[in-house]
Design a protein around this motif. Sequence first.
Motif, mmCIF file in Angstrom:
data_model
loop_
_atom_site.group_PDB
_atom_site.id
_atom_site.type_symbol
_atom_site.label_atom_id
_atom_site.label_comp_id
_atom_site.label_asym_id
_atom_site.label_seq_id
_atom_site.Cartn_x
_atom_site.Cartn_y
_atom_site.Cartn_z
ATOM 1 N N GLU A 175 86.989 153.686 24.757
ATOM 2 C CA GLU A 175 88.443 153.492 24.905
ATOM 3 C C GLU A 175 89.064 154.741 25.514
ATOM 4 O OE1 GLU A 175 90.440 150.978 24.306
ATOM 5 O OE2 GLU A 175 89.187 149.528 23.234
ATOM 6 N N GLN A 176 88.675 155.904 24.996
ATOM 7 C CA GLN A 176 89.194 157.162 25.526
ATOM 8 C C GLN A 176 88.663 157.417 26.924
ATOM 9 O OE1 GLN A 176 88.060 160.844 23.530
ATOM 10 N NE2 GLN A 176 90.072 161.740 23.992
ATOM 11 N N ARG A 209 90.660 155.561 29.324
ATOM 12 C CA ARG A 209 91.953 156.230 29.563
ATOM 13 C C ARG A 209 91.763 157.416 30.514
ATOM 14 N NH1 ARG A 209 92.480 155.779 23.836
ATOM 15 N NH2 ARG A 209 92.323 158.065 23.626
ATOM 16 N N GLY A 210 90.624 158.101 30.392
ATOM 17 C CA GLY A 210 90.335 159.191 31.329
ATOM 18 C C GLY A 210 90.165 158.685 32.744
ATOM 19 N N GLN A 257 97.563 164.546 25.795
ATOM 20 C CA GLN A 257 96.633 163.455 25.518
ATOM 21 C C GLN A 257 95.917 163.007 26.782
ATOM 22 O OE1 GLN A 257 95.805 162.199 22.384
ATOM 23 N NE2 GLN A 257 94.162 161.372 23.669
ATOM 24 N N GLU A 258 96.632 162.963 27.906
ATOM 25 C CA GLU A 258 95.996 162.592 29.171
ATOM 26 C C GLU A 258 94.952 163.623 29.583
ATOM 27 O OE1 GLU A 258 99.022 159.969 31.852
ATOM 28 O OE2 GLU A 258 99.639 162.042 31.465
ATOM 29 N N LYS A 318 93.193 165.507 27.541
ATOM 30 C CA LYS A 318 92.045 165.340 26.654
ATOM 31 C C LYS A 318 91.230 164.102 27.032
ATOM 32 C CE LYS A 318 93.947 167.752 22.633
ATOM 33 N NZ LYS A 318 94.352 167.632 21.209
ATOM 34 N N ASP A 319 91.916 163.037 27.411
ATOM 35 C CA ASP A 319 91.213 161.812 27.817
ATOM 36 C C ASP A 319 90.380 162.046 29.070
ATOM 37 O OD1 ASP A 319 92.411 160.496 25.702
ATOM 38 O OD2 ASP A 319 94.006 159.598 26.917
ATOM 39 N N TYR A 320 90.954 162.771 30.016
ATOM 40 C CA TYR A 320 90.240 163.039 31.267
ATOM 41 C C TYR A 320 89.026 163.935 31.015
ATOM 42 C CZ TYR A 320 89.446 164.080 36.196
ATOM 43 O OH TYR A 320 88.875 164.200 37.437
ATOM 44 N N ALA A 362 87.361 164.043 28.232
ATOM 45 C CA ALA A 362 86.386 163.220 27.512
ATOM 46 C C ALA A 362 85.536 162.411 28.479
ATOM 47 C CB ALA A 362 87.101 162.290 26.536
#
Length: 566
Positions: A180-181, A184-185, A332-333, A335-337, A339
């Motif tokens: 899921e993350q 988003r990345g 958050q964006e 961190k998602d990228y 990940a």
Amino acid sequence: MIGFLSFDYTTTSRSSSFSFDNHHDVDSPKGKVVKQIKQFGVEVNWVKGKHYEINDLEPYRLVGDVELDQILELNSLWRQKKNDDKNENVTLRVNEDEDDEVSGNFSNTIEACAKIYQKYKHKHNSLNGSNEINNRLNVHLNKMVSPSSASTCTMQPHENAMFAFYQKYHDFLPSWVDFEQIKRGVDVFITFAPVAGQSLYYLSLVPGFSIPKIAKVLEQTRYLVPPSTSEQVLDRLMDTGGFVSNIMLHDENGLIANSLRPGGKAWTMALQVRTLHAKVRRSILRNKRIQWDIQEFGIPINQEDMVATLLAFSVNVLSGIEFVAGVPISIQEQKDYLALWRYIGWLLGIETEQENNHTRTIQSSKKGIRENELMSLNPCAKGENGDDVIIHSHALLESIILHLMHPNESSKRAARHLLSIGRVGGNDTLSSDHHDQHIKKKVNQSNNTIAVLYRSIMCRRFIGDELADALDIPRRTNFSIKANFAFLLTTIVLMVLRVYTLLTIKSCWFRKRVYKKHLHMIRNFDKVWSFRHMERMDKAAKKNQKSCPFALIKPPTHEDVHYKND
């Protein structure tokens, strides 16, 4: 208004930077010593315990890819044994109708691992529960380091290693993997694709491939540096774009980030690129003509080099977006990228927490380093001391840049070659010395073209004048109409990108529209790349050339990829 028109990467505030008083040595809130180090116009707030010293990073230059290096060695030993025995009844094939999975062909290794996995997987007991999975994984890791270990199946050592490798990445995912993350990345890249592309070229590719110790490997593989031709460089940039596009694309009717899941197209591509790196590493080390100096340059494509490249695709993209927009995207964006690229790095063979024992074992046997002393660098993850993933990733990249970024003449040649792409032709048959003279002559003739000046000035604005000067990148002069026109073009492009990116950040309606547009553009690029790539592979096949999956390097010679004479 002046601030809005300012595009200076060296003065751009980065969200992950440590903010302390403007002194050479100050105390951080946690009481750790901070030093302000200035390199190429960029100030780094050095924090002990967060950044890495040179002596901390050097050991990682002696570590390649334990798993695939081991597979290639076992395959080589197996072939040598069969040749010595002259036993024609024993083959290295899964069956007589399939390709030779251990022949060393760049395109076959992962496919061969998959065939061995399919052949033997039913002979292994199914596993239930996380503890059993972890125990089984540790058994496989030990077998990779100690190939003579007994196998529960009637597999040869090379088959056992290939089975363990494929099963690990196909069946067992690290606990930190969250698709899921990761999806988003992927969405972050698609959303900011125009700026991400600019950042990868100007902020990562040109200065990153100009690092002398990395450029040394590129020179041996003719990858993006002289004596490669402009056509070859364009093809290889397209190949990199093809890999990235396949990471970002997913099956709309499938699972989230379906292409990146085990067995998916991007997942397979990542393992193929990893195999390519391992074979290049082995080829360079075994080539007597090269006489690679490990003490000076480290193992080719080592852990530090791979971490640097991963951070260039992750951290530098986030920094580039902030440079263009003037503001960072959300925490958050970011961190998602990160990940997303942490997972890609794991597939590409970068040591993570679960692979620490690999690094320790190899280092303790080669350098006498105490076990438990060398920890994985763990890029795009939280730091060993619990640092936030963003802070750790930036601090790690800054540490590597301070360690490796010392431009020399090869750096200048690489930068000129990349920025002059499409303008500098060449005779492929020229010797290295004559080719360098030929390139210099052509560069001098083409440096004043609008296209080269535009790329040079844009690169300067991304990386700053001090590093650009060290790389001998052409600069704007008051007396050059072309240079001033090129500067004006870069300003217009950056202004448009700033407005475009800020609207993307601030407006949900605008973001949804550009997301669809960018996704459509990436799909079209992938179609074009796939077609061109297939054409090149067909040409290589007709010429009976062995070629790597994405033609990232020159077609390897027979000696490069076959190890019958080990």
